[in-house]
Design a protein around this motif. Structure first.
Motif, PDB file in Angstrom:
ATOM      1  N   ARG A 142      46.737  52.297  52.957  1.00 22.21           N
ATOM      2  CA  ARG A 142      47.505  51.323  52.891  1.00 22.21           C
ATOM      3  C   ARG A 142      46.946  50.101  52.773  1.00 22.21           C
ATOM      4  NH1 ARG A 142      51.655  52.806  57.830  1.00 22.21           N
ATOM      5  NH2 ARG A 142      52.620  54.728  56.890  1.00 22.21           N
ATOM      6  N   VAL A 143      45.368  50.264  52.591  1.00 24.21           N
ATOM      7  CA  VAL A 143      44.364  49.100  52.291  1.00 24.21           C
ATOM      8  C   VAL A 143      44.957  48.250  50.975  1.00 24.21           C
ATOM      9  CG1 VAL A 143      42.057  48.380  51.894  1.00 24.21           C
ATOM     10  CG2 VAL A 143      42.611  50.101  53.552  1.00 24.21           C
ATOM     11  N   ARG A 144      44.726  46.980  51.137  1.00 25.05           N
ATOM     12  CA  ARG A 144      45.098  46.061  49.895  1.00 25.05           C
ATOM     13  C   ARG A 144      44.305  46.496  48.708  1.00 25.05           C
ATOM     14  NH1 ARG A 144      45.549  39.897  51.762  1.00 25.05           N
ATOM     15  NH2 ARG A 144      46.107  39.903  49.278  1.00 25.05           N
ATOM     16  N   ARG A 145      45.039  46.699  47.630  1.00 20.04           N
ATOM     17  CA  ARG A 145      44.309  46.978  46.369  1.00 20.04           C
ATOM     18  C   ARG A 145      43.013  45.879  46.048  1.00 20.04           C
ATOM     19  NH1 ARG A 145      46.384  50.307  42.122  1.00 20.04           N
ATOM     20  NH2 ARG A 145      44.900  50.079  40.270  1.00 20.04           N
ATOM     21  N   GLY A 146      43.394  44.757  46.422  1.00 24.16           N
ATOM     22  CA  GLY A 146      42.215  43.572  46.186  1.00 24.16           C
ATOM     23  C   GLY A 146      40.800  43.895  46.704  1.00 24.16           C
ATOM     24  N   LEU A 147      41.062  44.578  48.141  1.00 20.54           N
ATOM     25  CA  LEU A 147      39.717  44.947  48.757  1.00 20.54           C
ATOM     26  C   LEU A 147      39.242  46.151  48.245  1.00 20.54           C
ATOM     27  CD1 LEU A 147      37.910  44.716  51.330  1.00 20.54           C
ATOM     28  CD2 LEU A 147      39.621  46.244  52.428  1.00 20.54           C
ATOM     29  N   VAL A 148      39.762  46.933  47.791  1.00 24.24           N
ATOM     30  CA  VAL A 148      39.149  47.994  46.804  1.00 24.24           C
ATOM     31  C   VAL A 148      38.597  47.488  45.456  1.00 24.24           C
ATOM     32  CG1 VAL A 148      39.869  50.450  45.750  1.00 24.24           C
ATOM     33  CG2 VAL A 148      40.808  49.652  47.927  1.00 24.24           C
ATOM     34  N   GLU A 149      39.206  46.828  44.849  1.00 25.38           N
ATOM     35  CA  GLU A 149      38.526  46.284  43.726  1.00 25.38           C
ATOM     36  C   GLU A 149      37.406  45.329  43.847  1.00 25.38           C
ATOM     37  OE1 GLU A 149      41.827  44.500  41.599  1.00 25.38           O
ATOM     38  OE2 GLU A 149      42.750  46.255  41.111  1.00 25.38           O
ATOM     39  N   ALA A 150      37.545  44.769  44.919  1.00 27.94           N
ATOM     40  CA  ALA A 150      36.126  43.949  45.250  1.00 27.94           C
ATOM     41  C   ALA A 150      35.045  44.718  45.728  1.00 27.94           C
ATOM     42  CB  ALA A 150      36.571  42.890  46.559  1.00 27.94           C
ATOM     43  N   MET A 151      35.309  45.716  46.467  1.00 29.28           N
ATOM     44  CA  MET A 151      33.945  46.643  46.730  1.00 29.28           C
ATOM     45  C   MET A 151      33.585  47.377  45.388  1.00 29.28           C
ATOM     46  SD  MET A 151      34.190  49.835  49.275  1.00 29.28           S
ATOM     47  CE  MET A 151      32.553  51.024  49.492  1.00 29.28           C
ATOM     48  N   ASP A 152      34.616  47.751  44.640  1.00 32.20           N
ATOM     49  CA  ASP A 152      34.178  48.351  43.222  1.00 32.20           C
ATOM     50  C   ASP A 152      33.422  47.680  42.492  1.00 32.20           C
ATOM     51  OD1 ASP A 152      34.091  49.963  41.319  1.00 32.20           O
ATOM     52  OD2 ASP A 152      36.133  50.153  40.660  1.00 32.20           O
ATOM     53  N   THR A 153      33.545  46.277  42.375  1.00 32.27           N
ATOM     54  CA  THR A 153      33.266  45.202  41.676  1.00 32.27           C
ATOM     55  C   THR A 153      31.474  44.888  42.126  1.00 32.27           C
ATOM     56  OG1 THR A 153      35.141  44.051  41.012  1.00 32.27           O
ATOM     57  CG2 THR A 153      33.219  42.934  40.783  1.00 32.27           C
ATOM     58  N   ALA A 154      31.522  44.925  43.439  1.00 29.78           N
ATOM     59  CA  ALA A 154      30.159  44.605  44.132  1.00 29.78           C
ATOM     60  C   ALA A 154      29.237  45.594  43.757  1.00 29.78           C
ATOM     61  CB  ALA A 154      30.415  44.329  45.703  1.00 29.78           C
ATOM     62  N   LEU A 155      29.760  46.975  43.870  1.00 32.50           N
ATOM     63  CA  LEU A 155      28.831  48.094  43.734  1.00 32.50           C
ATOM     64  C   LEU A 155      28.575  48.135  42.248  1.00 32.50           C
ATOM     65  CD1 LEU A 155      31.011  50.769  45.727  1.00 32.50           C
ATOM     66  CD2 LEU A 155      28.584  49.994  46.186  1.00 32.50           C
ATOM     67  N   MET A 156      29.303  47.705  41.267  1.00 33.08           N
ATOM     68  CA  MET A 156      28.651  47.376  39.821  1.00 33.08           C
ATOM     69  C   MET A 156      27.757  46.261  39.409  1.00 33.08           C
ATOM     70  SD  MET A 156      30.070  49.752  38.031  1.00 33.08           S
ATOM     71  CE  MET A 156      30.404  49.145  36.231  1.00 33.08           C
ATOM     72  N   LEU A 157      27.715  45.409  40.311  1.00 32.67           N
ATOM     73  CA  LEU A 157      26.939  44.183  40.047  1.00 32.67           C
ATOM     74  C   LEU A 157      25.414  44.308  39.590  1.00 32.67           C
ATOM     75  CD1 LEU A 157      28.072  41.423  42.761  1.00 32.67           C
ATOM     76  CD2 LEU A 157      28.362  41.597  40.080  1.00 32.67           C
ATOM     77  N   PRO A 158      24.840  45.417  40.302  1.00 30.39           N
ATOM     78  CA  PRO A 158      23.344  45.532  39.684  1.00 30.39           C
ATOM     79  C   PRO A 158      22.980  46.107  38.339  1.00 30.39           C
ATOM     80  CG  PRO A 158      23.620  46.727  41.800  1.00 30.39           C
ATOM     81  CD  PRO A 158      24.856  46.269  41.137  1.00 30.39           C
ATOM     82  N   LEU A 159      24.219  46.511  37.631  1.00 26.97           N
ATOM     83  CA  LEU A 159      24.271  46.544  36.372  1.00 26.97           C
ATOM     84  C   LEU A 159      24.110  45.379  35.382  1.00 26.97           C
ATOM     85  CD1 LEU A 159      26.541  49.611  35.517  1.00 26.97           C
ATOM     86  CD2 LEU A 159      23.930  49.640  35.601  1.00 26.97           C
ATOM     87  N   GLY A 160      24.347  44.191  35.886  1.00 25.11           N
ATOM     88  CA  GLY A 160      24.754  43.088  35.230  1.00 25.11           C
ATOM     89  C   GLY A 160      23.557  41.812  35.399  1.00 25.11           C
ATOM     90  N   VAL A 161      22.834  42.161  36.585  1.00 20.90           N
ATOM     91  CA  VAL A 161      22.054  41.072  36.888  1.00 20.90           C
ATOM     92  C   VAL A 161      20.511  41.457  36.267  1.00 20.90           C
ATOM     93  CG1 VAL A 161      20.775  40.059  38.839  1.00 20.90           C
ATOM     94  CG2 VAL A 161      23.033  40.419  38.900  1.00 20.90           C
ATOM     95  N   SER A 162      19.894  40.190  35.794  1.00 22.66           N
ATOM     96  CA  SER A 162      18.870  40.293  35.324  1.00 22.66           C
ATOM     97  C   SER A 162      17.718  41.171  36.112  1.00 22.66           C
ATOM     98  CB  SER A 162      17.936  39.148  35.015  1.00 22.66           C
ATOM     99  OG  SER A 162      16.600  39.077  34.524  1.00 22.66           O
ATOM    100  N   ALA A 163      16.981  42.184  35.538  1.00 21.07           N
ATOM    101  CA  ALA A 163      15.763  43.120  36.191  1.00 21.07           C
ATOM    102  C   ALA A 163      14.871  42.042  36.522  1.00 21.07           C
ATOM    103  CB  ALA A 163      15.450  44.166  34.976  1.00 21.07           C
TER     104      ALA A 163
END
Length: 535
Positions: free
Chosen positions: A355-376
């Motif tokens: 029953r967790v809000r979908r926005g929280l799940v998507e926020a966590m998913d997005t955070a875990l993807m961030l390393p792909l898009g930040v300059s090495a």
């Protein structure tokens, strides 16, 4: 299911702390440290107000979008070939499409400059798409292999043409995997470094190459910080679009315990798609053949030089030692990334079913993807600024390279596992729970068998990605612990024909190691397990 939820929630919190803690220490902290240094110098607003800054943004987004579109167009026929046909040679195809992804970007840049001497936008788009066809093909194929054919067959029986049945039934079902693949490809293309540096020259620059220029050569931390902020905003926007697409189009697919039975193509349209797939595979071989042929220009001199350090001692390690460094670092990084990615996927799927809000799940998913898009560059310099505060001063430790590589590989593992775990029919889990199975036994008996093959291929793909990782490794590897891609780049930047021959021989060695690793995984079959989510 209330029992399952209540029993799983405390454990979920502890599991979530592992990947999120790793992300906080080895990504958020170093990046924020560099941004703080840059912002403290001032001048960020002036950089953002300049017209050439927004020209950089436009070119970065434009070439990434074009490369992503081309990778999708090229990858979908290959996905069909892998998922729906029983033709001979599919194992060879799986190996071939993964080889481009592991090649060092600087070497691929040189290969495409040989094919297209004038370089330019076309060469950049082709090279970036060349890298990422595997992401599309194997991500989509993993889900496509498990789609029930009966829905499309029903549409055909009602009079729908083959193309109409595909666009109205199959394509919407594949949307989650296509969206995941497109998001990953766009992030890779937007942060492409070596390809743009080689093929763009001084005329064409992206945010990634400009950040490198300002940080390393101009020591303009404020300008680099401003561009890093823009890059972060672009990444967040791309991830948000991907999340929105998944929210609107993701469906509860019914995955079966075994893959759909592959068959020989029937009809002109299916054979046309197979022909397109074969043409794509042949095109992917061209730059690889160019690299191997280039390594033999001087006979076997380059291969004999692998035991040495190049012309006038250009390297501090031999080519063989660099290869061993690559294998060790890639193994450590992959084990760490698969562990973190699996834990994160379990948490995300469990939260989405609760029953967790979908926005929280998507926020966590997005955070875990961030390393792909930040300059090495930003991450690498951030490590040098911050990690001395941790016990043992990791800046001088050999584990720094695997940590940086794991940051890149972990999001890929998540993107491979997540669509499959989300698509498992919840009724299977409910049936197991109703028979008295604990939440953990449900995961073991239902989810793991369906996603087992996906986990194995995630390890294989993560391993070859770590083998060829160049961006962060080039800033963090010490001269005496250089990996093979770093050694190749250093040899190409040094004078001497022997260095060039050694660089291309080392690239061929990297290709052979990649082929061996992928072929080994392809030869493994898990009895009774599904080939779900195959990348």
């Amino acid at each position: 299911m209330a029992r399952a939820r209540s029993g799983l929630a405390p454990g979920l919190l502890l599991i979530a702390l592992v990947p999120l803690g790793f992300l906080a220490v080895f990504f958020v902290w170093p990046v924020l440290a560099i941004l703080r240094l840059g912002l403290a110098e001032g001048g960020v607003l002036s950089v953002l107000a300049r017209a050439d800054t927004w020209q950089l943004v436009a070119f970065t987004v434009g070439q990434a979008a074009a490369s992503t579109a081309l990778a999708l167009v090229a990858g979908l026929p290959v996905a069909y070939l892998l998922a729906r046909t029983s033709l001979r040679g599919l194992g060879f195809v799986r190996v071939v499409i993964l080889v481009p992804f592991v090649l060092p970007t600087v070497v691929v840049g040189l290969a495409f400059r040989t094919l297209l001497p004038d370089g330019g936008v076309l060469a950049i788009v082709l090279a970036n798409a060349f890298f990422n066809v595997a992401v599309v093909a194997r991500t989509v194929a993993g889900l496509w292999a498990h789609l029930d054919r009966r829905a499309a067959d029903a549409a055909r029986s009602l009079g729908a043409a083959p193309l109409r049945a595909f666009t109205s039934v199959t394509l919407p079902a594949l949307a989650p995997a296509i969206g995941s693949a497109a998001a990953v490809v766009f992030l890779f293309c937007a942060t492409s470094f070596g390809v743009v540096l080689i093929l763009g020259g001084a005329r064409l620059r992206t945010l990634e190459t400009e950040i490198y220029l300002r940080t390393v050569e101009l020591l303009d931390l404020s300008g680099a910080a401003a561009l890093s902020l823009l890059q972060l905003v672009a990444v967040l926007a791309a991830l948000s679009v991907g999340a929105l697409a998944r929210r609107r189009r993701e469906t509860a697919l019914r995955l079966r315990g075994h893959a759909s039975v592959a068959r020989r193509p029937s009809g002109g349209l299916e054979w046309t798609v197979v022909g397109l797939a074969v043409a794509v595979v042949a095109a992917l071989l061209v730059p690889v053949v160019v690299l191997v042929a280039r390594s033999l220009d001087g006979g076997l001199a380059g291969y004999r030089a692998l035991a040495g350090t190049g012309y006038a001692g250009s390297l501090q390690v031999s080519g063989v030692e660099a290869a061993l460094n690559s294998v060790r670092a890639a193994t450590d990084a992959t084990v760490l990334a698969v562990t973190l990615g699996t834990l994160a996927s379990v948490v995300l799927v469990s939260l989405s079913r609760s029953r967790v809000r979908r926005g929280l799940v998507e926020a966590m998913d997005t955070a875990l993807m961030l390393p792909l898009g930040v300059s090495a560059v930003t991450v690498g310099f951030g490590y040098l600024v911050t990690l001395d505060l941790l016990p043992g001063d990791l800046r001088t430790s050999a584990v720094l390279v695997p940590l940086a590589q794991a940051l890149v590989v972990t999001p890929l593992v998540i993107r491979m596992l997540l669509p499959v775990l989300r698509s498992i029919d919840v009724r299977l889990r409910q049936a197991a729970a109703s028979l008295g199975a604990s939440p953990w036994r449900v995961w073991r008996e239902v989810d793991v068998p369906l996603a087992g093959r996906s986990l194995l291929t995630a390890f294989a793909f993560g391993y070859v990605v770590a083998l060829g990782e160049f961006g962060a490794t080039s800033f963090l590897a010490r001269p005496d612990t250089a990996t093979l891609p770093v050694a190749i780049a250093r040899l190409l930047s040094r004078p001497g024909e022997l260095n060039n021959q050694l660089a291309y021989a080392a690239c061929t060695l990297l290709i052979l190691v990649t082929v061996a690793a992928v072929a080994l995984v392809e030869s493994v079959r898990v009895p009774g397990r599904a080939a779900v989510g195959e990348f």
